[in-house]
Design a protein around this motif. Structure first.
Motif, mmCIF file in Angstrom:
data_model
loop_
_atom_site.group_PDB
_atom_site.id
_atom_site.type_symbol
_atom_site.label_atom_id
_atom_site.label_comp_id
_atom_site.label_asym_id
_atom_site.label_seq_id
_atom_site.Cartn_x
_atom_site.Cartn_y
_atom_site.Cartn_z
ATOM 1 N N GLN A 279 2.322 4.975 0.462
ATOM 2 C CA GLN A 279 2.313 5.859 1.630
ATOM 3 C C GLN A 279 1.105 6.797 1.603
ATOM 4 O O GLN A 279 0.489 7.071 2.631
ATOM 5 N N ALA B 129 -6.242 -4.003 2.407
ATOM 6 C CA ALA B 129 -5.039 -4.830 2.315
ATOM 7 C C ALA B 129 -5.301 -6.181 2.961
ATOM 8 O O ALA B 129 -6.109 -6.278 3.883
ATOM 9 N N ILE C 37 0.847 -1.181 0.000
ATOM 10 C CA ILE C 37 0.000 0.000 0.000
ATOM 11 C C ILE C 37 0.890 1.240 0.000
ATOM 12 O O ILE C 37 1.797 1.352 0.800
ATOM 13 N N LEU D 284 -7.654 5.738 2.882
ATOM 14 C CA LEU D 284 -7.930 4.819 3.980
ATOM 15 C C LEU D 284 -8.611 3.531 3.513
ATOM 16 O O LEU D 284 -8.252 2.439 3.949
ATOM 17 N N SER D 285 -9.561 3.668 2.599
ATOM 18 C CA SER D 285 -10.295 2.472 2.157
ATOM 19 C C SER D 285 -9.380 1.478 1.473
ATOM 20 O O SER D 285 -9.540 0.270 1.633
ATOM 21 N N ARG E 72 -6.149 1.198 2.081
ATOM 22 C CA ARG E 72 -5.304 0.628 3.133
ATOM 23 C C ARG E 72 -6.068 -0.448 3.904
ATOM 24 O O ARG E 72 -5.536 -1.492 4.231
ATOM 25 N N GLU E 73 -7.332 -0.171 4.171
ATOM 26 C CA GLU E 73 -8.114 -1.145 4.933
ATOM 27 C C GLU E 73 -8.426 -2.403 4.125
ATOM 28 O O GLU E 73 -8.788 -3.429 4.690
ATOM 29 N N PRO F 51 -16.657 4.874 -7.658
ATOM 30 C CA PRO F 51 -16.331 5.211 -6.267
ATOM 31 C C PRO F 51 -14.851 5.536 -6.089
ATOM 32 O O PRO F 51 -13.984 4.835 -6.601
ATOM 33 N N ARG F 52 -14.606 6.598 -5.363
ATOM 34 C CA ARG F 52 -13.239 7.073 -5.206
ATOM 35 C C ARG F 52 -13.205 7.924 -3.951
ATOM 36 O O ARG F 52 -14.185 8.532 -3.569
ATOM 37 N N GLU F 53 -12.042 7.945 -3.331
ATOM 38 C CA GLU F 53 -11.902 8.799 -2.163
ATOM 39 C C GLU F 53 -10.919 9.903 -2.455
ATOM 40 O O GLU F 53 -9.853 9.670 -3.022
ATOM 41 N N GLU F 54 -11.239 11.076 -2.041
ATOM 42 C CA GLU F 54 -10.343 12.231 -2.140
ATOM 43 C C GLU F 54 -9.737 12.363 -3.535
ATOM 44 O O GLU F 54 -8.551 12.657 -3.672
#
Lengths: 466, 290
Positions: free
Chosen positions: A243, A253, A241, A247-248, A250-251, A357-360
């Protein structure tokens, strides 16, 4: 002036004459032969012996299964037919050099009954080992690969392939595959594969995915088209993952084991895969996971494409795709199983996997359900009629969503209409011998705030365009 | 002709400026800025953090415990607790989440990912009021020595108990491997065991059970003497980092299911003050939540 000039002239004349004579003789011979064959069509006879000459490693059982239908033939024409089919099958098994010679003769055996025929096939086995190297471009990735092959491993036309590939998207692939035709039928093969590959998804989703798996697979033809049925287990590892990953991602993984049954059906009636001018294409994909392992889902995907020639070099091409991933255990779907949408080969005017769907504004998370469609008009270009270049006007659109396990399915499906991403544009499409190249000027018309847009020029390279 | 006299870097600069100020390109840019014609709000909700979150191996060895069952995780969890940092706990149980391949990780609301010493720095930088004890320089050096003692001798004994005692295999598997599907669990457990053995072999040449436990016993003796009758190490009124470290070892050793091979448990139970110390920290910082 030169006395020698005459000789070649004469020689040419002579050559031409002899050629015409020979051609005529060949024609008459052929006509006679055809006449003979058609006269003898219903002539009752049978095969007395079937000999195959020139085999070293190939097992007898393979020939038996291929030749068996011919042995039952009762008339001369059916014998001719069946022997041809058998020879064709042997040819397509890809273990003998082209061509396979077929000889018919009335039986020499003193014990043979009258009307008995001896058949002799002369074959030459192809070399056992071969190595192939190649490069591929597609889905915004280039790759170089090498495959080591052993032909006719156990003498039953089995093939053993070890394949290695390195590329920009998939870091490395290793695949090992042992395939065997069923009953000597080149159109129906069973194989067992083991593979290991690393997929680099850092560009759009900040992670790598390592897949290791085994599968038992049957591939064959039915009257409808090409089928593939496979049962396999894959160990997926979402790792490395980045740096800056959201968050999604990373979670998500971790390790998961998918054990699934897959059916894939393809019916392709297009005149060209890369830049078709007529015909249609249909692909149906179904997957049931949860027969072991720790992911349980039903997945279905359909892809279709229709091409109409409008005359004068104009071609209208439409495509429609959709897919659904439904978790049967009520858990959230895994990123490795989800669909991704967007890019020069799917929905132009958006970055690779830039829809959904996407974050930031950063990492694509993928979705569980999607619909996408495209409408392309290919036009002839002035002075470039004889080249495979076309003008291109398009309208692309699609929508990708995640399913909410607590919500009814129908409500989620309706959500697809709420926020579509649509783009239009103009450009040129060129079909080279190995791939299709597109340069388009794209204008996203509708988009969600999280979509990654590619306004203006977009370059597309690959085989499979929507 | 003139341009050839101008240095090339300036030429490319002016060339770029000309291109940028080109009226046609500007029109194109203006035209493009109008697209997309309509934008929608995304349907999926964003996964946001409203404060720091610690991802650990959890929950604890005994039912209802919020303490991690992994020593490294418990160490940082306890340190954040005793510093009274405001943080959230998530039982991730997935070391691949971490950049180092080991849990725990502390993710700040800005998205920054912290591991190991970075967590310590974060705590020291952000603690507002003094919730932690203050050590003198001499005590700090001693504290460092005791932490090293625990991180070698106690850690070896703990790793040995978890991964090398065949009678504890089931309990270790239950926590570290149960969540994976068969046969991945076996592969991952095998890898974890190898990593543990490798870590031990860095410091000890031969893995001898008696030696490892004997050294742990010595270390416990030294810690017991150092603690004495004080509530925390070095007679502090408030806990410090060494308390978090020692607590993380002792708590896990004491809470780990007692089997015939759990000699480590008996070794700790010999020192009443250490057992008291562990219970005190647990009640004070973990039980008050409920």
């Amino acid at each position: 002036m030169d006395p020698d000039d005459k000789f070649p002239q004469n020689a040419e004349e002579y050559l031409r004459q002899s050629q015409t004579i020979r051609a005529k003789a060949y024609e008459t011979a052929l006509q006679n032969f055809q006449k003979l064959v058609s006269e003898m069509k219903d002539y009752s006879c049978h095969i007395h012996s079937f000999r195959i000459q020139g085999t070293k490693r190939t097992r007898q059982s393979l020939f038996e299964s291929v030749v068996n239908p011919a042995l039952g033939a009762k008339t001369f024409s059916s014998i001719l037919n069946e022997v041809n089919i058998a020879a064709d099958k042997l040819q397509r098994l890809d273990i003998f050099q082209y061509p396979i010679y077929v000889d018919f003769d009335s039986s020499k055996d003193p014990l043979a009954q009258p009307n008995a025929i001896d058949v002799l096939l002369s074959v030459e086995e192809k070399s056992r080992f071969w190595i192939k190297t190649g490069t591929e471009i597609g889905n915004d990735a280039g790759s170089a690969n090498i495959s080591l092959n052993i032909r006719n491993v156990f003498g039953g036309a089995e093939t053993l392939e070890a394949f290695m590939s390195a590329s920009t998207q998939t870091s490395h692939v290793f695949e090992f595959c042992l395939a065997k035709p069923i009953n000597g039928n080149p159109d129906s093969k069973i194989d067992i594969t083991a593979f290991s590959l690393t997929r680099n998804n850092q560009n759009f989703s900040s992670h790598d995915e390592i897949l290791r798996g085994v599968a038992l697979r049957w591939r064959g033809l039915s009257r409808l088209g090409f089928h593939e049925l496979s049962y396999g287990s894959t160990w997926r590892q979402v790792c490395n993952i980045a740096q800056q990953a959201t968050l999604s991602v990373r979670e998500s993984a971790g390790h998961s084991l998918k054990s699934s049954l897959i059916h894939n059906f393809v019916r392709d009636r297009r005149d060209d895969i890369m830049l078709p001018s007529r015909g249609y294409y249909l692909r149906l994909f179904q997957e049931i996971a949860g027969l072991g392992g720790d992911v349980c889902f039903l997945k279905a995907e359909t892809e279709s494409q229709l091409n109409f020639p409008l005359g004068k070099g104009f071609i209208l091409s439409t495509s429609l795709r959709n897919g659904i991933l439904f978790q049967t255990d009520g858990q959230k779907s895994k990123i490795s199983d989800r669909f991704f949408l967007g890019g020069a080969q799917s929905i132009r005017g958006f970055k690779l996997n830039g829809i959904g769907p996407r974050e930031e504004k950063k990492d694509s998370l993928g979705g569980d359900i999607y619909v996408a469609g495209g409408l392309s008009l290919f036009t002839p270009l002035p002075k470039l009629h004889q080249h495979p270049v076309k003008g291109h006007l398009f309208l692309n659109g699609g929508s990708l969503l995640q399913l909410n396990p607590s919500q009814p399915l129908l409500k989620s499906i309706k959500g697809l209409r709420r926020a579509p991403s649509v783009s239009a544009g103009i450009g040129i499409a060129y079909r080279s011998s190995i791939l299709r190249l597109e340069v388009n000027f794209c204008l996203p018309l509708l988009a969600t705030t999280t979509d990654k847009l590619q306004k203006g020029l977009q370059l597309g390279l690959g085989f499979n365009f929507w | 002709m003139e341009s050839s006299t101008v240095p090339s870097s300036t030429t490319s600069q002016t060339w770029r400026n000309n291109l940028n100020n080109n009226p046609i390109l500007q029109t194109v840019r203006q035209f493009l800025s109008k697209f997309p014609l309509k934008t929608y709000k995304p349907l999926c909700k964003s996964n946001e953090l409203y404060g720091p979150r610690l991802y650990i191996w959890g929950p604890g060895w005994k039912v209802g415990q919020r303490t991690s069952f992994d020593q490294e995780c418990l160490k940082w969890q306890t340190y954040l607790k005793i510093a009274q940092c405001d943080f959230d706990i998530r039982d991730a149980n997935e070391p691949l989440m971490s950049p180092s391949g080991k849990l725990p990780i502390l993710i700040l609301s800005e998205g920054e990912v912290l591991i190991d010493e970075l967590i310590k720095n974060y705590v020291e930088d952000t603690k507002e009021s003094n919730k932690l004890g203050q050590l003198s320089e001499e005590q700090q050096a001693d504290s460092q020595a005791f932490i090293t003692l625990a991180d070698t001798k106690l850690r070896h004994a703990l790793l040995y108990t978890l991964w090398c005692e065949s009678s504890n295999e089931c309990d270790t598997y239950e926590k570290y491997g149960r969540r994976y599907a068969n046969p991945i669990d076996k592969i991952l457990m095998y890898q974890a065991k190898n990593a543990a053995i490798k870590e031990m072999l860095i410091n000890i040449p031969v893995l001898n059970r008696d030696d490892i436990y004997h050294e742990a016993s010595d270390a416990l003796q030294a810690l017991s003497v150092a603690l004495g009758d004080n509530p925390y190490f070095f007679g502090q009124r408030l806990p410090t980092f060494i308390d978090a470290v020692v607590f993380s070892y002792l708590h896990i050793i004491l809470e780990f299911p007692v089997t015939s091979a759990n000699d480590l448990n008996q070794l700790v139970n010999k020192h009443k003050n250490l057992v008291e110390f562990t219970k005190r920290i647990y009640t004070e910082y973990y039980e008050q939540e409920f």
